[in-house]
Design a protein around this motif. Sequence first.
Motif, PDB file in Angstrom:
ATOM      1  N   GLU A 219      29.658 -27.992 -26.408  1.00  0.00           N
ATOM      2  CA  GLU A 219      30.560 -27.294 -25.499  1.00  0.00           C
ATOM      3  C   GLU A 219      30.722 -25.854 -25.933  1.00  0.00           C
ATOM      4  OE1 GLU A 219      33.760 -30.323 -23.813  1.00  0.00           O
ATOM      5  OE2 GLU A 219      33.675 -30.277 -25.998  1.00  0.00           O
ATOM      6  N   GLU A 221      32.398 -21.858 -24.871  1.00  0.00           N
ATOM      7  CA  GLU A 221      33.265 -21.001 -24.056  1.00  0.00           C
ATOM      8  C   GLU A 221      32.809 -19.561 -24.235  1.00  0.00           C
ATOM      9  OE1 GLU A 221      37.617 -21.747 -23.941  1.00  0.00           O
ATOM     10  OE2 GLU A 221      37.769 -19.665 -24.633  1.00  0.00           O
ATOM     11  N   ALA A 248      29.146 -14.656 -13.575  1.00  0.00           N
ATOM     12  CA  ALA A 248      28.411 -15.384 -12.540  1.00  0.00           C
ATOM     13  C   ALA A 248      26.899 -15.279 -12.771  1.00  0.00           C
ATOM     14  CB  ALA A 248      28.783 -14.838 -11.165  1.00  0.00           C
ATOM     15  N   VAL A 251      25.794 -17.676 -15.366  1.00  0.00           N
ATOM     16  CA  VAL A 251      25.672 -19.038 -14.822  1.00  0.00           C
ATOM     17  C   VAL A 251      24.398 -19.174 -14.002  1.00  0.00           C
ATOM     18  CG1 VAL A 251      26.682 -20.699 -13.216  1.00  0.00           C
ATOM     19  CG2 VAL A 251      28.153 -19.485 -14.847  1.00  0.00           C
ATOM     20  N   GLU A 319      26.097 -27.591 -17.533  1.00  0.00           N
ATOM     21  CA  GLU A 319      27.044 -27.619 -16.416  1.00  0.00           C
ATOM     22  C   GLU A 319      28.162 -26.610 -16.655  1.00  0.00           C
ATOM     23  OE1 GLU A 319      27.108 -29.123 -13.521  1.00  0.00           O
ATOM     24  OE2 GLU A 319      25.688 -30.790 -13.710  1.00  0.00           O
ATOM     25  N   VAL A 320      28.657 -26.049 -15.557  1.00  0.00           N
ATOM     26  CA  VAL A 320      29.853 -25.214 -15.609  1.00  0.00           C
ATOM     27  C   VAL A 320      31.065 -26.135 -15.446  1.00  0.00           C
ATOM     28  CG1 VAL A 320      31.082 -23.278 -14.593  1.00  0.00           C
ATOM     29  CG2 VAL A 320      28.584 -23.371 -14.487  1.00  0.00           C
ATOM     30  N   ASN A 321      31.887 -26.217 -16.492  1.00  0.00           N
ATOM     31  CA  ASN A 321      33.120 -27.012 -16.389  1.00  0.00           C
ATOM     32  C   ASN A 321      34.279 -26.175 -15.877  1.00  0.00           C
ATOM     33  OD1 ASN A 321      31.967 -28.064 -19.522  1.00  0.00           O
ATOM     34  ND2 ASN A 321      31.775 -29.299 -17.675  1.00  0.00           N
ATOM     35  N   GLY A 322      34.166 -24.864 -16.081  1.00  0.00           N
ATOM     36  CA  GLY A 322      35.214 -23.973 -15.598  1.00  0.00           C
ATOM     37  C   GLY A 322      34.711 -22.549 -15.542  1.00  0.00           C
ATOM     38  N   ILE A 323      35.217 -21.823 -14.563  1.00  0.00           N
ATOM     39  CA  ILE A 323      34.898 -20.391 -14.444  1.00  0.00           C
ATOM     40  C   ILE A 323      36.145 -19.710 -13.921  1.00  0.00           C
ATOM     41  CG2 ILE A 323      33.973 -20.644 -12.097  1.00  0.00           C
ATOM     42  CD1 ILE A 323      31.882 -18.488 -12.826  1.00  0.00           C
ATOM     43  N   GLY A 324      36.433 -18.527 -14.412  1.00  0.00           N
ATOM     44  CA  GLY A 324      37.621 -17.833 -13.921  1.00  0.00           C
ATOM     45  C   GLY A 324      37.564 -16.361 -14.234  1.00  0.00           C
ATOM     46  N   LEU A 341      35.924 -15.715 -17.672  1.00  0.00           N
ATOM     47  CA  LEU A 341      35.845 -16.849 -18.584  1.00  0.00           C
ATOM     48  C   LEU A 341      34.830 -17.852 -18.067  1.00  0.00           C
ATOM     49  CD1 LEU A 341      37.172 -18.788 -20.768  1.00  0.00           C
ATOM     50  CD2 LEU A 341      38.679 -19.517 -18.918  1.00  0.00           C
ATOM     51  N   LYS A 343      33.408 -21.826 -19.101  1.00  0.00           N
ATOM     52  CA  LYS A 343      33.359 -23.012 -19.957  1.00  0.00           C
ATOM     53  C   LYS A 343      32.121 -23.793 -19.543  1.00  0.00           C
ATOM     54  CE  LYS A 343      38.300 -23.231 -20.758  1.00  0.00           C
ATOM     55  NZ  LYS A 343      38.554 -23.372 -22.204  1.00  0.00           N
ATOM     56  N   SER A 345      29.142 -26.814 -20.610  1.00  0.00           N
ATOM     57  CA  SER A 345      28.810 -27.910 -21.513  1.00  0.00           C
ATOM     58  C   SER A 345      27.354 -28.288 -21.315  1.00  0.00           C
ATOM     59  CB  SER A 345      29.737 -29.105 -21.309  1.00  0.00           C
ATOM     60  OG  SER A 345      29.603 -29.637 -20.025  1.00  0.00           O
TER      61      SER A 345
END
Lengths: 478, 478
Positions: A219, A221, A248, A251, A319-324, A341, A343, A345
């Motif tokens: 994982e 960040e 972006a 990703v 995989e993208v678990n979070g984006i902000g 940000l 996250k 994994s």
Amino acid sequence: MRADRLVTMSQPVDSAVSAVRTYIARHRAAFLDELAEWLRIPSVSAQPDHTTDVRRSADWLAARLQETGFPTAEVWETPGAPAVFAEWPCDDPEAPTVLVYGHHDVQPAAREDGWDSEPFEPVIRENRLYARGAADDKGQVFFHTLGVRAHLAATGRTAPAVHLKLLIEGEEESGSPHFRALVQEHAQRLAADVVIVSDTSMWSEDTPTVCTGMRGLAECEIRLYGPDQDIHSGAFGGAVPNPATAAARLVAALHDEQERVAVPGFYDGIVELTDRERALFAELPFDEQGWLREAKSHATHGEFGHTTLERIWARPTAEVNGIGGGYQGPGSKTIIPSSALLKLSFRLVAGQDPDRIEKAVRDWAAEQVPAGIRYEISFGAATRPCLTPLDHPALQSVVRAMGRAFDKPVGFTRVGGSGPAADLEEVLGAPVLFLGISVPSDGWHAPNEKVELDLLLKGVETTAYLWSDLAENWRHAP
Amino acid sequence: MRADRLVTMSQPVDSAVSAVRTYIARHRAAFLDELAEWLRIPSVSAQPDHTTDVRRSADWLAARLQETGFPTAEVWETPGAPAVFAEWPCDDPEAPTVLVYGHHDVQPAAREDGWDSEPFEPVIRENRLYARGAADDKGQVFFHTLGVRAHLAATGRTAPAVHLKLLIEGEEESGSPHFRALVQEHAQRLAADVVIVSDTSMWSEDTPTVCTGMRGLAECEIRLYGPDQDIHSGAFGGAVPNPATAAARLVAALHDEQERVAVPGFYDGIVELTDRERALFAELPFDEQGWLREAKSHATHGEFGHTTLERIWARPTAEVNGIGGGYQGPGSKTIIPSSALLKLSFRLVAGQDPDRIEKAVRDWAAEQVPAGIRYEISFGAATRPCLTPLDHPALQSVVRAMGRAFDKPVGFTRVGGSGPAADLEEVLGAPVLFLGISVPSDGWHAPNEKVELDLLLKGVETTAYLWSDLAENWRHAP
């Protein structure tokens, strides 16, 4: 599924089988009564007000294992909830050593979550035992008690045909924070030739399967910084780097046009699926529409050239678990955000080392992030992948034992997720096999968790054959 | 900056100039006293407890404009805060009609925000007038009152040489929610040949400039939906589409490798910079390091082949104002998120129509979003770009008038942001020019807002020449 493509040792009912089945039938009621007693202890590791219940559960199990006949049955302390260790040596010092892994803590549960009965008041309806922990994992731990007794009864032995060890942890539902340290601390006493994890599911009621591996996990960040504060997108837009855009683009750069992970070196050294494994996966009665419903998703999508089962079981992912970043509230705000940000994994397969993956991702990010954007990248604790080859002798024994118990061909699966079992493989240096008799409909972590009684007793029966088969077919390599 | 490359009509001080300057010097003190009186009214449109102050401000201004000599000076109601309209017809019906735009509401301000004195107690220190609204925008509105009186005094006229109209809105600092409707409602009375906006800055104290255009704005929100709820990235990762990944790929696809906006049709019909404009921009004394400090950024970055000034003033952009999806809290959560969000804004230049841009972005998104991801796209109210060509006769008049007042060459700028002026251009069909005498250090929207008194009086002087020049050089085309 064509039986000739599956490894199976289905046999006519022989005397050993009938002895085992007779023994189980005779002790079924007492076994279920005892399991129900254990299920009444709400050993919820995640909730501090159940701390004493988790301890009661450990004490209860250790006492029961002693009653079963284990000469050693101890409660092992951790900085969190206690584990239970038990050992029953074989009288033949050359016999292989088996370590069974499971857990005695359970997920939280409350009647108002949608249970039809009290989650900690076990009830049997239509040959199913309903209670929190019935399948995950007390039922699957407990079948080993009646299993070893049936093994002794059918073989006339006074000790199991293998050196049998059990390690039943108390924090699995809380992320196993102290498990690796516990295993390291007791590595000598836990030493084994093979680890049997009883904390998984098989394909379905009709399709017994044995699981041969699980994916690892790394994982990561990434925080990206642009302007020192949010700035006006009219005054400055188009002329300075935007960290949300940079995030972006990272990703987007994670995968190539074949949906392979595009981090250089990511696939280095991975153990590829063999043709036989691909063929065996392909013959499982996989219902893709049903799987999509379970995934609450509306399409399959992934690495080109692989089926859905291959993608979730045997292929590594990013995989993208979070984006902000920037403004996410109602309406609009015309800013260039000061930070963003990510996250991410990565699920890993055998041959991928989390440390090497971390380095590859760090190198890739350094290459990708544009000038003018500062970034920080950090990695959490990683979980290693584990995989036991189809031709491993212990796996053959499991397949034969399961085939006798179910009287059916046994298929192979893997697990897409990641778990503490990999710590056992790594610290103890022993291959890990997954002997689970739960089914996907058992409702793990959900209301109305249950275990199918017929399958639970097939688990008992499998282990009754398994210890003999292992001892016969696989000598300990000193 | 080489003077020969700039449009300038710098002239020896002639009799008109000395008459204007004498008049201004004589009325300077009274003019500043009156402005200070207006600045004491805290006309903060964004704060409901100042509603009556905004109305008082409108009433005060209408009364002052009547005293100045405007035969018509009215308070115009809107569903929000009132605007002020004033009109002073020329005695020559063929004279061009000029509409001056400004606003009488101000940003919030409180001493404790870091002001050295009370924001609504104007003080003069070192030839600067400090108060909220001193530059944005009361000072720049108010110079038109003394300006028209100086124009009359120097020319001996009893009415201005142009049909002079003023529209001073009361909601600019709250996003002008009713402005377009107000202009549409009163389009006939507001009809003009040219609009002069006095609500901008010039390059610097030493470099007088006139602004010739501002960018438009189209804002867009895209919500992307994948699984019906967050799902486990171990169980399902690598096999279903991830909406956060899809959102990131959309962003990455917004630009090509030259950092041009990659939405097909985006650049269709845009008015390109002329070589002369590029040369004039290039000769402005632009300090890129200082600009980066102001942008709080650490690098310039943007469309290849363009300078920073070209990028922010004359090139359209696509920026991410916000992005979000999945888990953004501390630690990690191994999910495939069920949805993701993008907030994008597009700055537009002359020749780009917000409706066509909206269609282009919708078509592009439909093309880009992968199967299995559902999405919703919505657009907010758009602002059109506006641009007046360098050779427009009204622009030439502004440059000559400003050149006389400042006795210096006058450069050209544009504005990267977007504003309600474009509504005037569109609804009234008149070109918009920006005559501002504020400077970037005036602290708009910040503590210690101020206006340089010398520049404020140069604004007065510019308009004193401007109405004569316009009347002389540009006849109304009926």
